[in-house]
Design a protein around this motif. Sequence first.
Motif, PDB file in Angstrom:
ATOM      1  N   ASN A 223       0.820  -1.203   0.000  1.00  0.00           N
ATOM      2  CA  ASN A 223       0.000   0.000   0.000  1.00  0.00           C
ATOM      3  C   ASN A 223       0.860   1.262   0.000  1.00  0.00           C
ATOM      4  O   ASN A 223       1.750   1.401  -0.829  1.00  0.00           O
ATOM      5  CB  ASN A 223      -0.985  -0.044   1.176  1.00  0.00           C
ATOM      6  CG  ASN A 223      -2.251   0.729   0.896  1.00  0.00           C
ATOM      7  OD1 ASN A 223      -2.289   1.932   1.038  1.00  0.00           O
ATOM      8  ND2 ASN A 223      -3.301   0.040   0.467  1.00  0.00           N
ATOM      9  N   TYR A 224       0.629   2.197   0.915  1.00  0.00           N
ATOM     10  CA  TYR A 224       1.333   3.481   0.888  1.00  0.00           C
ATOM     11  C   TYR A 224       2.832   3.348   1.170  1.00  0.00           C
ATOM     12  O   TYR A 224       3.586   4.302   0.971  1.00  0.00           O
ATOM     13  CB  TYR A 224       0.704   4.454   1.889  1.00  0.00           C
ATOM     14  CG  TYR A 224      -0.702   4.836   1.522  1.00  0.00           C
ATOM     15  CD1 TYR A 224      -0.947   5.711   0.468  1.00  0.00           C
ATOM     16  CD2 TYR A 224      -1.794   4.304   2.200  1.00  0.00           C
ATOM     17  CE1 TYR A 224      -2.243   6.055   0.107  1.00  0.00           C
ATOM     18  CE2 TYR A 224      -3.096   4.642   1.853  1.00  0.00           C
ATOM     19  CZ  TYR A 224      -3.310   5.528   0.810  1.00  0.00           C
ATOM     20  OH  TYR A 224      -4.585   5.858   0.452  1.00  0.00           O
ATOM     21  N   ASP A 225       3.262   2.188   1.593  1.00  0.00           N
ATOM     22  CA  ASP A 225       4.681   1.941   1.848  1.00  0.00           C
ATOM     23  C   ASP A 225       5.419   1.497   0.583  1.00  0.00           C
ATOM     24  O   ASP A 225       6.636   1.450   0.550  1.00  0.00           O
ATOM     25  CB  ASP A 225       4.812   0.857   2.935  1.00  0.00           C
ATOM     26  CG  ASP A 225       6.241   0.427   3.182  1.00  0.00           C
ATOM     27  OD1 ASP A 225       7.027   1.265   3.666  1.00  0.00           O
ATOM     28  OD2 ASP A 225       6.579  -0.735   2.880  1.00  0.00           O
ATOM     29  N   GLY A 226       4.686   1.171  -0.481  1.00  0.00           N
ATOM     30  CA  GLY A 226       5.310   0.767  -1.729  1.00  0.00           C
ATOM     31  C   GLY A 226       5.502  -0.739  -1.874  1.00  0.00           C
ATOM     32  O   GLY A 226       4.717  -1.542  -1.371  1.00  0.00           O
ATOM     33  N   LEU A 227       6.572  -1.112  -2.536  1.00  0.00           N
ATOM     34  CA  LEU A 227       6.875  -2.506  -2.874  1.00  0.00           C
ATOM     35  C   LEU A 227       8.076  -2.993  -2.074  1.00  0.00           C
ATOM     36  O   LEU A 227       9.079  -2.295  -1.962  1.00  0.00           O
ATOM     37  CB  LEU A 227       7.176  -2.603  -4.370  1.00  0.00           C
ATOM     38  CG  LEU A 227       7.628  -3.955  -4.920  1.00  0.00           C
ATOM     39  CD1 LEU A 227       6.506  -4.991  -4.818  1.00  0.00           C
ATOM     40  CD2 LEU A 227       8.082  -3.803  -6.375  1.00  0.00           C
ATOM     41  N   ARG A 228       7.982  -4.208  -1.544  1.00  0.00           N
ATOM     42  CA  ARG A 228       9.081  -4.811  -0.797  1.00  0.00           C
ATOM     43  C   ARG A 228       9.382  -6.218  -1.312  1.00  0.00           C
ATOM     44  O   ARG A 228       8.480  -6.918  -1.791  1.00  0.00           O
ATOM     45  CB  ARG A 228       8.766  -4.869   0.705  1.00  0.00           C
ATOM     46  CG  ARG A 228       8.748  -3.502   1.378  1.00  0.00           C
ATOM     47  CD  ARG A 228       8.513  -3.590   2.878  1.00  0.00           C
ATOM     48  NE  ARG A 228       8.518  -2.280   3.505  1.00  0.00           N
ATOM     49  CZ  ARG A 228       9.594  -1.705   4.044  1.00  0.00           C
ATOM     50  NH1 ARG A 228      10.755  -2.341   4.032  1.00  0.00           N
ATOM     51  NH2 ARG A 228       9.517  -0.513   4.602  1.00  0.00           N
ATOM     52  N   ALA A 229      10.655  -6.596  -1.190  1.00  0.00           N
ATOM     53  CA  ALA A 229      11.089  -7.957  -1.513  1.00  0.00           C
ATOM     54  C   ALA A 229      11.641  -8.595  -0.246  1.00  0.00           C
ATOM     55  O   ALA A 229      12.321  -7.935   0.553  1.00  0.00           O
ATOM     56  CB  ALA A 229      12.162  -7.945  -2.600  1.00  0.00           C
ATOM     57  N   TYR A 230      11.350  -9.878  -0.078  1.00  0.00           N
ATOM     58  CA  TYR A 230      11.821 -10.612   1.086  1.00  0.00           C
ATOM     59  C   TYR A 230      12.423 -11.955   0.671  1.00  0.00           C
ATOM     60  O   TYR A 230      11.895 -12.629  -0.219  1.00  0.00           O
ATOM     61  CB  TYR A 230      10.668 -10.903   2.054  1.00  0.00           C
ATOM     62  CG  TYR A 230      10.006  -9.694   2.645  1.00  0.00           C
ATOM     63  CD1 TYR A 230      10.462  -9.119   3.828  1.00  0.00           C
ATOM     64  CD2 TYR A 230       8.909  -9.108   2.019  1.00  0.00           C
ATOM     65  CE1 TYR A 230       9.842  -7.999   4.363  1.00  0.00           C
ATOM     66  CE2 TYR A 230       8.289  -7.994   2.555  1.00  0.00           C
ATOM     67  CZ  TYR A 230       8.751  -7.443   3.728  1.00  0.00           C
ATOM     68  OH  TYR A 230       8.133  -6.336   4.256  1.00  0.00           O
ATOM     69  N   SER A 231      13.480 -12.333   1.338  1.00  0.00           N
ATOM     70  CA  SER A 231      13.938 -13.715   1.257  1.00  0.00           C
ATOM     71  C   SER A 231      13.279 -14.461   2.424  1.00  0.00           C
ATOM     72  O   SER A 231      12.932 -13.863   3.450  1.00  0.00           O
ATOM     73  CB  SER A 231      15.461 -13.799   1.358  1.00  0.00           C
ATOM     74  OG  SER A 231      15.917 -13.292   2.608  1.00  0.00           O
ATOM     75  N   TYR A 232      13.098 -15.744   2.258  1.00  0.00           N
ATOM     76  CA  TYR A 232      12.433 -16.571   3.274  1.00  0.00           C
ATOM     77  C   TYR A 232      13.221 -17.855   3.425  1.00  0.00           C
ATOM     78  O   TYR A 232      13.448 -18.569   2.447  1.00  0.00           O
ATOM     79  CB  TYR A 232      10.990 -16.852   2.843  1.00  0.00           C
ATOM     80  CG  TYR A 232      10.271 -17.871   3.697  1.00  0.00           C
ATOM     81  CD1 TYR A 232       9.927 -17.585   5.013  1.00  0.00           C
ATOM     82  CD2 TYR A 232       9.948 -19.127   3.190  1.00  0.00           C
ATOM     83  CE1 TYR A 232       9.274 -18.510   5.802  1.00  0.00           C
ATOM     84  CE2 TYR A 232       9.285 -20.057   3.971  1.00  0.00           C
ATOM     85  CZ  TYR A 232       8.955 -19.755   5.281  1.00  0.00           C
ATOM     86  OH  TYR A 232       8.312 -20.686   6.047  1.00  0.00           O
ATOM     87  N   ASP A 233      13.656 -18.156   4.656  1.00  0.00           N
ATOM     88  CA  ASP A 233      14.508 -19.322   4.885  1.00  0.00           C
ATOM     89  C   ASP A 233      13.791 -20.482   5.571  1.00  0.00           C
ATOM     90  O   ASP A 233      14.419 -21.437   6.015  1.00  0.00           O
ATOM     91  CB  ASP A 233      15.738 -18.926   5.697  1.00  0.00           C
ATOM     92  CG  ASP A 233      15.383 -18.432   7.106  1.00  0.00           C
ATOM     93  OD1 ASP A 233      14.187 -18.501   7.495  1.00  0.00           O
ATOM     94  OD2 ASP A 233      16.303 -17.989   7.822  1.00  0.00           O
ATOM     95  N   GLY A 234      12.467 -20.377   5.649  1.00  0.00           N
ATOM     96  CA  GLY A 234      11.694 -21.436   6.294  1.00  0.00           C
ATOM     97  C   GLY A 234      11.249 -21.087   7.691  1.00  0.00           C
ATOM     98  O   GLY A 234      10.353 -21.736   8.244  1.00  0.00           O
TER      99      GLY A 234
END
Length: 290
Positions: A223-234
């Motif tokens: 939303n108003y914070d924009g776009l984020r990318a995350y890595s996920y390790d389980g």
Amino acid sequence: MKHFSFYFILVLIGLFDITYAQLPHTFIQTAHNTEYGSPVSVALGSDGTVFIAYGDGGLRAYSYDGSFLTNTAHIIDGGYAAGVVVGSDGTVFLANGDDGLRAYSYDGSSFINTAHLYDEGYASGVEVASDGIVFLANGADGLRAYSYDGSSFTNTAHTDDGGSAWGVAADPDGTVFIANEGDGLRAYSYDGSSFINTAHIYDGSYASGVAVDSDGTVFLANNYDGLRAYSYDGSSFTNTAHIDDGGYAHGVTVGSDGTVFIANGDDGLRAYSYDGSSFSNTAHIYDDGD
């Protein structure tokens, strides 16, 4: 419950002289349709049929020949058509607001409702895993899983960790991610009968859309914070990139070449490249609308 909508644009990415912010690519609008209200969600069938959830306007199917969208089928079963996805067998699943979850067969000219279930909540987003399990982001009711046998749904799992489940995506390994408005991003493992919350992160704002790349990177429209990318390790998320170009990031999807597209509220449509640590905005178009 807030209703977000965006104007649907079929686009072709091309190269030519750019005047807008000197972006390296641009969008070229190849077709436009404004006859039926405000599209909320869009999905593509394996044969190229375009399915659009039109909010109060129900569900529509379109053929697309490269320059025109032709409406081939329409159905309204009440509710608020908020999310649509197509299964590997061609079944169309609709998250239909306070009407619940519906399944449709589509023969090229009409829809037939083959299953319907309402489990309270507000059906906002829907995803189909590779094994056919249907995951429903069900608003304040949380996340639900269903098996589908061609004529009925069976609820196989349910979890509610607060917030309002708006968007859902499934990784091939069985992990289910939800954009949980007001609560952030959550990951769940699913064993066929229950969900286990394996990770949670909240970076402010109102998470509304989520997508997973083939390498496991999770992209959140926040939303108003924009776009984020995350890595996920389980067991945990690590925020690897963030960009905010104004508007409000509502919907996100990833192309086969890794390009990340967001429907960005009153800012329009944006494309981003992602190198594992940062985003670069490669194209932008705004044709009015939300």
